[in-house]
Design an enzyme around this catalytic site. Structure first.
Site, short mmCIF file in Angstrom:
data_model
loop_
_atom_site.label_atom_id
_atom_site.label_comp_id
_atom_site.label_asym_id
_atom_site.label_seq_id
_atom_site.Cartn_x
_atom_site.Cartn_y
_atom_site.Cartn_z
N LYS A 276 0.63 -1.09 0.08
CA LYS A 276 0.05 -0.05 -0.07
C LYS A 276 0.81 1.27 0.10
O LYS A 276 0.75 2.16 -0.85
CB LYS A 276 -0.92 0.02 1.20
CG LYS A 276 -1.70 -1.31 1.27
CD LYS A 276 -2.65 -1.02 2.62
CE LYS A 276 -2.01 -0.99 4.11
NZ LYS A 276 -1.36 -2.73 4.09
N ARG B 193 -9.83 1.09 8.88
CA ARG B 193 -9.41 -0.36 8.99
C ARG B 193 -10.40 -1.33 9.76
O ARG B 193 -10.09 -2.35 10.36
CB ARG B 193 -8.22 -0.24 9.82
CG ARG B 193 -7.03 -0.73 9.36
CD ARG B 193 -5.66 -0.15 9.97
NE ARG B 193 -4.87 -1.04 9.90
CZ ARG B 193 -3.61 -0.97 9.51
NH1 ARG B 193 -3.52 0.27 8.95
NH2 ARG B 193 -2.65 -1.79 9.41
N ARG C 129 11.76 -5.77 4.66
CA ARG C 129 11.52 -4.13 4.31
C ARG C 129 12.44 -3.33 5.10
O ARG C 129 12.83 -3.91 6.21
CB ARG C 129 10.07 -3.88 4.72
CG ARG C 129 9.71 -2.51 4.84
CD ARG C 129 8.34 -1.99 5.03
NE ARG C 129 7.82 -2.51 6.15
CZ ARG C 129 6.38 -2.49 6.41
NH1 ARG C 129 5.74 -1.98 5.56
NH2 ARG C 129 5.71 -2.93 7.26
N ARG D 66 11.58 -1.90 10.78
CA ARG D 66 10.27 -1.54 11.64
C ARG D 66 10.24 -2.50 12.81
O ARG D 66 10.42 -3.82 12.49
CB ARG D 66 8.89 -1.47 10.91
CG ARG D 66 8.63 0.11 10.48
CD ARG D 66 7.53 0.07 9.82
NE ARG D 66 6.23 -0.61 9.90
CZ ARG D 66 5.33 -0.48 9.18
NH1 ARG D 66 5.30 0.12 8.27
NH2 ARG D 66 3.91 -0.95 9.61
N ARG E 136 -0.48 -9.35 13.21
CA ARG E 136 -1.22 -8.35 12.09
C ARG E 136 -1.98 -9.03 11.15
O ARG E 136 -2.91 -8.42 10.94
CB ARG E 136 -0.05 -7.35 11.82
CG ARG E 136 0.57 -6.38 12.80
CD ARG E 136 1.99 -6.03 12.03
NE ARG E 136 1.70 -4.94 11.00
CZ ARG E 136 2.98 -4.80 10.28
NH1 ARG E 136 4.31 -5.66 10.53
NH2 ARG E 136 2.69 -4.30 9.14
#
Ligand code: AP5
Length: 218
Positions: free
Chosen positions: A13, A88, A128, A161, A172
């Site tokens: 996203k 969300r 990431r 992160r 998550r």
């Protein structure tokens, strides 16, 4: 153009929203980024959000709705925006609809659902790296910076992160299934949902995205 980018953690996203925002000159409003910045600064909002984020849970609706409202009614968003990571929950989507009614806004143009299988999501999140200064996102294999560990745009040191640890990613993904997936039906019923196959190369996904939105240069 008023868009929502919707999808599980790590589907891309932020990556796609960042590109589209630059090309279309509209702001990318990422509730995750706003919350991370608040945690970093140690603001009251950050202190409230920190524990939820670190365990992979959603920050309470009233907190996130308040910050989204503040952003979306600001001058910066008057020409449109890309909402990345909001709404969300069904309660957040209903609050957004109420806000449109109250402010006389015509509402969303499209809700773009980015779709990627979970096995690929786990690979994307484990690789990431992001720049805490300018928020540019990289992947160590699929989208590496030119100089290892440093941001191409501002030279900042890239970080992983805190919520990309495998056990938090699992939490998550569960939260997404239980609390966020019901929005597919919510927006499908309203005729706003557009699905984009988001597997494969980042440039190919971007081309598919532009095509689905009917934008030139797809
Ligand atoms: P948030 O920051 O919104 O995280 P998220 O939704 O979990 O999404 P991510 O940022 O992890 O992933 P992404 O889809 O943007 O993927 P990216 O482009 O980085 O939220 C974090 C937390 O804040 C939440 O857990 C919650 O606690 C809180 N929060 C935020 N909003 C909230 C709300 N509305 N309500 C309540 N709580 C809220 O890509 C991932 C990686 O893949 C990158 O390395 C990228 O380079 C790579 N990649 C991207 N595309 C491709 C591709 N096509 N091929 C290969 N690699 C790719």
């Amino acid at each position: 153009m008023r868009l929502v980018f919707f999808g599980a953690p790590g589907v891309g996203k932020g990556t796609q929203a960042q590109r589209l925002a630059v090309q279309e000159r509209i702001p990318q409003v990422s509730t995750g980024e706003i919350l991370r910045e608040s945690v970093k600064q140690g603001t009251p909002l950050g202190l409230q959000a920190k524990g939820y984020m670190e365990s992979g849970k959603l920050v309470p609706d009233d907190v996130v709705i308040g910050l989204a409202r503040e952003k979306l009614t600001s001058q910066e968003c008057s020409r449109g925006y890309i909402l990345d990571g909001f709404p969300r929950t069904v309660a957040q989507a209903e609050a957004l609809d109420r806000m449109f009614q109250e402010t006389g806004s015509p509402g969303l143009d499209h809700v773009v659902s980015l779709d990627v299988p979970n096995a690929e999501i786990i690979l994307r999140l484990s690789g990431r790296r992001s720049c805490p200064t300018c928020q540019t996102v990289y992947h160590i294999a699929h989208d590496p910076p030119k100089r290892e560990g440093h941001c191409d745009k501002c030279g900042g040191a890239l970080v992983q992160r805190a919520d990309d640890k495998p056990e938090t990613v699992e939490a998550r993904l569960k939260v997404f299934d239980q609390q966020t997936k019901p929005l597919v039906e919510y927006y499908q019923k309203r005729g706003l949902l557009r699905r984009v196959d988001s597997t494969g190369d980042i440039n190919d996904v971007y081309r598919r995205l532009r095509k689905i939105l009917g934008l030139a240069g797809a």
